[in-house]
Design a protein around this motif. Sequence first.
Motif, PDB file in Angstrom:
ATOM      1  N   VAL A   9      -2.226  23.703   8.265  1.00 55.22           N
ATOM      2  CA  VAL A   9      -2.050  22.993   9.532  1.00 55.22           C
ATOM      3  C   VAL A   9      -3.304  22.185   9.856  1.00 55.22           C
ATOM      4  O   VAL A   9      -4.415  22.679   9.739  1.00 55.22           O
ATOM      5  CB  VAL A   9      -1.722  23.971  10.677  1.00 55.22           C
ATOM      6  CG1 VAL A   9      -1.691  23.263  12.017  1.00 55.22           C
ATOM      7  CG2 VAL A   9      -0.391  24.655  10.413  1.00 55.22           C
ATOM      8  N   SER A  10      -3.094  20.940  10.255  1.00 61.10           N
ATOM      9  CA  SER A  10      -4.185  20.035  10.625  1.00 61.10           C
ATOM     10  C   SER A  10      -3.934  19.472  12.007  1.00 61.10           C
ATOM     11  O   SER A  10      -2.794  19.263  12.403  1.00 61.10           O
ATOM     12  CB  SER A  10      -4.279  18.870   9.640  1.00 61.10           C
ATOM     13  OG  SER A  10      -4.442  19.326   8.332  1.00 61.10           O
ATOM     14  N   THR A  11      -5.001  19.197  12.726  1.00 62.03           N
ATOM     15  CA  THR A  11      -4.862  18.505  14.002  1.00 62.03           C
ATOM     16  C   THR A  11      -4.891  17.009  13.737  1.00 62.03           C
ATOM     17  O   THR A  11      -5.462  16.547  12.749  1.00 62.03           O
ATOM     18  CB  THR A  11      -5.987  18.884  14.975  1.00 62.03           C
ATOM     19  OG1 THR A  11      -7.232  18.560  14.381  1.00 62.03           O
ATOM     20  CG2 THR A  11      -5.938  20.367  15.312  1.00 62.03           C
ATOM     21  N   PHE A  12      -4.253  16.251  14.606  1.00 60.77           N
ATOM     22  CA  PHE A  12      -4.247  14.801  14.474  1.00 60.77           C
ATOM     23  C   PHE A  12      -4.342  14.166  15.847  1.00 60.77           C
ATOM     24  O   PHE A  12      -4.106  14.806  16.865  1.00 60.77           O
ATOM     25  CB  PHE A  12      -2.988  14.312  13.740  1.00 60.77           C
ATOM     26  CG  PHE A  12      -1.703  14.561  14.476  1.00 60.77           C
ATOM     27  CD1 PHE A  12      -1.204  13.627  15.388  1.00 60.77           C
ATOM     28  CD2 PHE A  12      -0.974  15.719  14.264  1.00 60.77           C
ATOM     29  CE1 PHE A  12      -0.023  13.854  16.057  1.00 60.77           C
ATOM     30  CE2 PHE A  12       0.213  15.950  14.921  1.00 60.77           C
ATOM     31  CZ  PHE A  12       0.695  15.018  15.825  1.00 60.77           C
ATOM     32  N   ILE A  39      -2.255   6.949  13.648  1.00 62.67           N
ATOM     33  CA  ILE A  39      -2.565   8.378  13.669  1.00 62.67           C
ATOM     34  C   ILE A  39      -3.778   8.624  12.779  1.00 62.67           C
ATOM     35  O   ILE A  39      -3.844   8.133  11.657  1.00 62.67           O
ATOM     36  CB  ILE A  39      -1.364   9.220  13.214  1.00 62.67           C
ATOM     37  CG1 ILE A  39      -0.271   9.149  14.281  1.00 62.67           C
ATOM     38  CG2 ILE A  39      -1.780  10.662  12.945  1.00 62.67           C
ATOM     39  CD1 ILE A  39       0.925  10.006  14.035  1.00 62.67           C
ATOM     40  N   THR A  40      -4.736   9.365  13.307  1.00 64.32           N
ATOM     41  CA  THR A  40      -5.910   9.763  12.549  1.00 64.32           C
ATOM     42  C   THR A  40      -5.729  11.224  12.168  1.00 64.32           C
ATOM     43  O   THR A  40      -5.558  12.085  13.040  1.00 64.32           O
ATOM     44  CB  THR A  40      -7.186   9.588  13.385  1.00 64.32           C
ATOM     45  OG1 THR A  40      -7.261   8.222  13.824  1.00 64.32           O
ATOM     46  CG2 THR A  40      -8.419   9.933  12.587  1.00 64.32           C
ATOM     47  N   ALA A  41      -5.731  11.482  10.866  1.00 63.63           N
ATOM     48  CA  ALA A  41      -5.517  12.829  10.335  1.00 63.63           C
ATOM     49  C   ALA A  41      -6.298  12.963   9.032  1.00 63.63           C
ATOM     50  O   ALA A  41      -6.718  11.963   8.452  1.00 63.63           O
ATOM     51  CB  ALA A  41      -4.028  13.057  10.093  1.00 63.63           C
ATOM     52  N   PRO A  42      -6.463  14.184   8.547  1.00 61.32           N
ATOM     53  CA  PRO A  42      -7.202  14.361   7.293  1.00 61.32           C
ATOM     54  C   PRO A  42      -6.479  13.731   6.107  1.00 61.32           C
ATOM     55  O   PRO A  42      -5.257  13.791   6.013  1.00 61.32           O
ATOM     56  CB  PRO A  42      -7.268  15.883   7.122  1.00 61.32           C
ATOM     57  CG  PRO A  42      -6.997  16.444   8.466  1.00 61.32           C
ATOM     58  CD  PRO A  42      -6.120  15.463   9.157  1.00 61.32           C
ATOM     59  N   GLU A  84     -11.269  14.077   4.424  1.00 59.48           N
ATOM     60  CA  GLU A  84     -11.936  13.334   5.488  1.00 59.48           C
ATOM     61  C   GLU A  84     -10.895  12.654   6.369  1.00 59.48           C
ATOM     62  O   GLU A  84      -9.777  12.406   5.946  1.00 59.48           O
ATOM     63  CB  GLU A  84     -12.873  12.298   4.885  1.00 59.48           C
ATOM     64  CG  GLU A  84     -14.005  12.903   4.087  1.00 59.48           C
ATOM     65  CD  GLU A  84     -14.899  11.852   3.448  1.00 59.48           C
ATOM     66  OE1 GLU A  84     -14.773  10.672   3.813  1.00 59.48           O
ATOM     67  OE2 GLU A  84     -15.710  12.232   2.588  1.00 59.48           O
ATOM     68  N   GLN A  85     -11.286  12.346   7.594  1.00 60.21           N
ATOM     69  CA  GLN A  85     -10.369  11.696   8.520  1.00 60.21           C
ATOM     70  C   GLN A  85      -9.986  10.301   8.006  1.00 60.21           C
ATOM     71  O   GLN A  85     -10.845   9.554   7.546  1.00 60.21           O
ATOM     72  CB  GLN A  85     -10.992  11.580   9.911  1.00 60.21           C
ATOM     73  CG  GLN A  85     -11.204  12.922  10.589  1.00 60.21           C
ATOM     74  CD  GLN A  85      -9.897  13.610  10.914  1.00 60.21           C
ATOM     75  OE1 GLN A  85      -9.006  13.038  11.512  1.00 60.21           O
ATOM     76  NE2 GLN A  85      -9.782  14.861  10.503  1.00 60.21           N
TER      77      GLN A  85
END
Length: 127
Positions: free
Chosen positions: A23-26, A93-96, A102-103
């Motif tokens: 799970v990643s935050t975005f 959207i900025t996500a890994p 990396e973002q």
Amino acid sequence: MGLRDDIQADLAEAFDDDLADAVSTFTGTYMGPGVWDPVSETTTAQPVTYTGRGVLESYDSRRIDNINIKVGDVLLICLVNEVSDKPMVGHEITAPDLVTGEQAAYRVESVSADPAAAHIEIQMRKS
């Protein structure tokens, strides 16, 4: 508790436990309402930001047709109740990044929800 609530509760529990490593935050952004001035070519619109968390994954190579799904497209699966606004086509959207971690900035290409409206699947392409 309805079907949607049951699905969201089960998926949220999986996000917290079994899928916690994936799970990643975005963060999503888009330009809010504003007035366009054609003379100065400026707008009063301000960026709107929202957040959420979900699971990022690459598309299966058999689904890539280089028309609708291109090489490098990423699928983001997230719970509707954990996203603070509604993602739409054209949002950023900025996500890994799946490779580097990396973002990275992605453009939303399509958004679809399941019939119970418990989760959404967002097709994203690096911008």
